[in-house]
Write a protein that holds these residues in place. Structure first.
Motif, mmCIF file in Angstrom:
data_model
loop_
_atom_site.group_PDB
_atom_site.id
_atom_site.type_symbol
_atom_site.label_atom_id
_atom_site.label_comp_id
_atom_site.label_asym_id
_atom_site.label_seq_id
_atom_site.Cartn_x
_atom_site.Cartn_y
_atom_site.Cartn_z
ATOM 1 N N THR A 177 -7.743 1.383 -11.657
ATOM 2 C CA THR A 177 -7.711 2.822 -11.861
ATOM 3 C C THR A 177 -6.321 3.336 -11.522
ATOM 4 O O THR A 177 -5.510 2.633 -10.905
ATOM 5 C CB THR A 177 -8.744 3.514 -10.964
ATOM 6 N N LEU A 178 -6.050 4.586 -11.915
ATOM 7 C CA LEU A 178 -4.768 5.179 -11.560
ATOM 8 C C LEU A 178 -4.591 5.260 -10.052
ATOM 9 O O LEU A 178 -3.486 5.039 -9.524
ATOM 10 C CB LEU A 178 -4.646 6.574 -12.180
ATOM 11 N N GLU A 179 -5.669 5.569 -9.352
ATOM 12 C CA GLU A 179 -5.571 5.650 -7.896
ATOM 13 C C GLU A 179 -5.273 4.282 -7.298
ATOM 14 O O GLU A 179 -4.495 4.159 -6.347
ATOM 15 C CB GLU A 179 -6.866 6.212 -7.308
ATOM 16 N N GLU A 180 -5.872 3.227 -7.865
ATOM 17 C CA GLU A 180 -5.573 1.878 -7.389
ATOM 18 C C GLU A 180 -4.113 1.505 -7.674
ATOM 19 O O GLU A 180 -3.464 0.830 -6.871
ATOM 20 C CB GLU A 180 -6.516 0.871 -8.050
ATOM 21 N N ALA A 181 -3.603 1.961 -8.814
ATOM 22 C CA ALA A 181 -2.194 1.707 -9.137
ATOM 23 C C ALA A 181 -1.289 2.388 -8.118
ATOM 24 O O ALA A 181 -0.288 1.806 -7.673
ATOM 25 C CB ALA A 181 -1.888 2.192 -10.550
ATOM 26 N N ARG A 182 -1.619 3.615 -7.741
ATOM 27 C CA ARG A 182 -0.806 4.335 -6.763
ATOM 28 C C ARG A 182 -0.874 3.665 -5.389
ATOM 29 O O ARG A 182 0.130 3.578 -4.676
ATOM 30 C CB ARG A 182 -1.252 5.787 -6.677
ATOM 31 N N GLU A 183 -2.063 3.194 -5.010
ATOM 32 C CA GLU A 183 -2.183 2.510 -3.720
ATOM 33 C C GLU A 183 -1.424 1.195 -3.729
ATOM 34 O O GLU A 183 -0.827 0.796 -2.728
ATOM 35 C CB GLU A 183 -3.663 2.280 -3.393
ATOM 36 N N ARG A 184 -1.466 0.490 -4.861
ATOM 37 C CA ARG A 184 -0.698 -0.740 -4.980
ATOM 38 C C ARG A 184 0.802 -0.455 -4.839
ATOM 39 O O ARG A 184 1.528 -1.193 -4.177
ATOM 40 C CB ARG A 184 -0.987 -1.397 -6.320
ATOM 41 N N MET A 185 1.259 0.653 -5.444
ATOM 42 C CA MET A 185 2.669 1.033 -5.329
ATOM 43 C C MET A 185 3.025 1.309 -3.877
ATOM 44 O O MET A 185 4.080 0.862 -3.386
ATOM 45 C CB MET A 185 2.965 2.254 -6.190
ATOM 46 N N ARG A 186 2.184 2.035 -3.176
ATOM 47 C CA ARG A 186 2.454 2.303 -1.763
ATOM 48 C C ARG A 186 2.556 1.009 -0.957
ATOM 49 O O ARG A 186 3.425 0.857 -0.087
ATOM 50 C CB ARG A 186 1.349 3.193 -1.170
ATOM 51 N N SER A 187 1.688 0.057 -1.256
ATOM 52 C CA SER A 187 1.705 -1.207 -0.544
ATOM 53 C C SER A 187 2.982 -1.983 -0.823
ATOM 54 O O SER A 187 3.632 -2.496 0.107
ATOM 55 C CB SER A 187 0.481 -2.045 -0.957
ATOM 56 N N VAL A 188 3.365 -2.064 -2.093
ATOM 57 C CA VAL A 188 4.567 -2.816 -2.462
ATOM 58 C C VAL A 188 5.813 -2.157 -1.868
ATOM 59 O O VAL A 188 6.660 -2.826 -1.262
ATOM 60 C CB VAL A 188 4.696 -2.917 -3.996
ATOM 61 N N LEU A 189 5.916 -0.846 -2.025
ATOM 62 C CA LEU A 189 7.136 -0.164 -1.580
ATOM 63 C C LEU A 189 7.190 0.014 -0.067
ATOM 64 O O LEU A 189 8.232 0.395 0.474
ATOM 65 C CB LEU A 189 7.267 1.192 -2.273
ATOM 66 N N SER A 190 6.083 -0.273 0.623
ATOM 67 C CA SER A 190 6.143 -0.242 2.095
ATOM 68 C C SER A 190 7.139 -1.274 2.615
ATOM 69 O O SER A 190 7.614 -1.182 3.749
ATOM 70 C CB SER A 190 4.758 -0.490 2.691
ATOM 71 N N LEU A 191 7.489 -2.256 1.776
ATOM 72 C CA LEU A 191 8.496 -3.244 2.161
ATOM 73 C C LEU A 191 9.870 -2.611 2.372
ATOM 74 O O LEU A 191 10.740 -3.201 3.002
ATOM 75 C CB LEU A 191 8.600 -4.326 1.090
ATOM 76 N N THR A 192 10.061 -1.428 1.817
ATOM 77 C CA THR A 192 11.353 -0.744 1.939
ATOM 78 C C THR A 192 11.390 0.220 3.115
ATOM 79 O O THR A 192 12.336 1.004 3.237
ATOM 80 C CB THR A 192 11.676 0.027 0.648
ATOM 81 N N ASP A 193 10.396 0.175 3.978
ATOM 82 C CA ASP A 193 10.311 1.099 5.120
ATOM 83 C C ASP A 193 11.374 0.744 6.157
ATOM 84 O O ASP A 193 11.279 -0.275 6.847
ATOM 85 C CB ASP A 193 8.917 1.013 5.730
ATOM 86 N N VAL A 194 12.386 1.589 6.272
ATOM 87 C CA VAL A 194 13.508 1.289 7.165
ATOM 88 C C VAL A 194 13.098 1.361 8.634
ATOM 89 O O VAL A 194 13.738 0.744 9.490
ATOM 90 C CB VAL A 194 14.690 2.246 6.879
ATOM 91 N N THR A 195 12.015 2.071 8.943
ATOM 92 C CA THR A 195 11.598 2.159 10.342
ATOM 93 C C THR A 195 11.124 0.807 10.871
ATOM 94 O O THR A 195 10.984 0.632 12.082
ATOM 95 C CB THR A 195 10.481 3.198 10.536
ATOM 96 N N ARG A 196 10.892 -0.144 9.991
ATOM 97 C CA ARG A 196 10.501 -1.490 10.403
ATOM 98 C C ARG A 196 11.721 -2.372 10.699
ATOM 99 O O ARG A 196 11.570 -3.496 11.144
ATOM 100 C CB ARG A 196 9.632 -2.132 9.315
ATOM 101 N N PHE A 197 12.899 -1.853 10.443
ATOM 102 C CA PHE A 197 14.128 -2.614 10.663
ATOM 103 C C PHE A 197 14.650 -2.375 12.077
ATOM 104 O O PHE A 197 14.340 -1.365 12.702
ATOM 105 C CB PHE A 197 15.184 -2.205 9.642
#
Length: 360
Positions: free
Chosen positions: A267-287
């Motif tokens: 679903t579109l909502e699942e696509a958005r959640e997948r995007m959030r999961s993938v792009l969480s790799l770019t979270d600078v606060t984890r660095f």
């Protein structure tokens, strides 16, 4: 009341500009070819290697040897452009488009001043910044402060843009992660070159918007204190593509229909959640916190339609000792109107560093 109205106008300008650029179908949307298939899985694994568990990893990076040509020079300054093979390892190199294998860089530096008395800042590209000119204009006035400007052309941008890509609109989500990881590797190698080969006395890294996220990552991973200067930047690409104006520029339907994932449909909502999961790799606060957090200065806009305030403050909280400076405006207007504030942050960040010992 007047300030509130002005702020609202800046915020509306961001959305009007975003609507014209991203909703009129004048240009393709981001990620129109989907997630990127197996390449996405590879990049998720590689990006996880940047996180704090391996702080200080891969240092020194691969040594680069740019080939330089002089574009122009005066009695007081010189502009050179150089090329070098990207220092990315074989896995990353195989994932990069062929057009991105050769990196391009510009260096604007004062003349007749010993390098150990000059600071140099690496400027990384924001979304849509395909050439050297804008960042050279930002750095040019700093020559009188004995601050040199090095500008890196990002993979997927400028002369490094893949043939099938239209402008800045990356074809796959994996391209965004690949652009970021390769930019980080190249910027780290450039900083190593500036230190070990060129002999500059202080160094920094800055960028606007997307470039600011990459600058924060590079500054975080550098083994010695440098000025780290994210401008108009979120703490994560999640904010940019899932909360701000760019969510309207994302090809959600194409992502929903892309069956490169395990399940045949989503679903579109699942696509958005997948995007959030993938792009969480770019979270600078984890660095990791940079070696000198006092030399971290974030410049943010009060009424930014692309980057909400909470995102800027999350990074400041994650890196105690860092500073946030607010300029009045939105993302677009601040990008145009507040170059002096960005320059002041560069000068102040560098002033919070010690000079490297001069050679004997």
């Amino acid at each position: 009341m007047v300030a509130v109205k002005v702020g609202m106008l800046h915020y509306i300008l961001d959305h009007v500009y975003g609507a014209f650029m991203h909703r009129t179908k004048l240009t393709p949307q981001f990620f129109s070819k989907g997630w990127g298939g197996p390449k996405l899985d590879l990049l998720e694994s590689l990006i996880k290697q940047l996180f704090p568990e391996v702080e200080g990893q891969n240092w020194p990076p691969r040594l680069i040897q740019p080939t330089w040509k002089t574009v122009w020079e005066t009695k007081s300054a010189c502009l050179k452009e150089g090329v070098f093979e990207t220092p990315c390892d074989e896995q990353l190199l195989n994932a990069l488009p062929l057009e991105s294998h050769i990196a391009r860089v510009a260096l604007l530096a004062p003349k007749s001043v010993p390098a150990h008395n000059v600071a140099c800042v690496v400027h990384l590209a924001g979304t849509g910044d395909h050439s050297f000119e804008r960042r050279l204009r930002l750095g040019g006035p700093l020559l009188k402060e004995n601050i040199a400007t090095m500008v890196l052309e990002s993979p997927f941008y400028g002369q490094r843009r893949p043939m099938l890509q239209s402008g800045s609109k990356l074809l796959c989500v994996s391209d965004l992660l690949l652009l970021g990881r390769a930019t980080i590797e190249e910027a780290r190698s450039l900083l190593h070159w500036l230190d070990s080969q060129a002999g500059f006395g202080k160094m920094g890294v800055c960028g606007l918007s997307m470039g600011g996220v990459h600058a924060a990552m590079v500054g975080s991973l550098h083994p010695t204190p440098i000025a780290t200067l994210p401008f108009l930047s979120p703490h994560s690409a999640v904010v940019a593509f899932c909360e701000g104006v760019l969510k309207h520029a994302t090809a959600w339907e194409a992502l929903r229909e892309d069956i490169s994932m395990e399940k045949a449909t989503m679903t579109l909502e699942e696509a958005r959640e997948r995007m959030r999961s993938v792009l969480s790799l770019t979270d600078v606060t984890r660095f990791p916190t940079p070696k000198n957090p006092n030399a971290v200065i974030l410049v943010a806009a009060t009424d930014d339609g692309y980057i909400p305030k909470h995102s800027v403050l999350e990074l400041q909280r994650a890196w105690p000792g860092s500073e946030v400076r607010w300029v009045t405006g939105g993302h677009v207007s601040s990008f145009i109107l507040h170059n002096n504030e960005f320059r002041r942050a560069i000068v102040d960040g560098l002033n919070r560093l010690e000079w490297k010992d001069s050679p004997l």
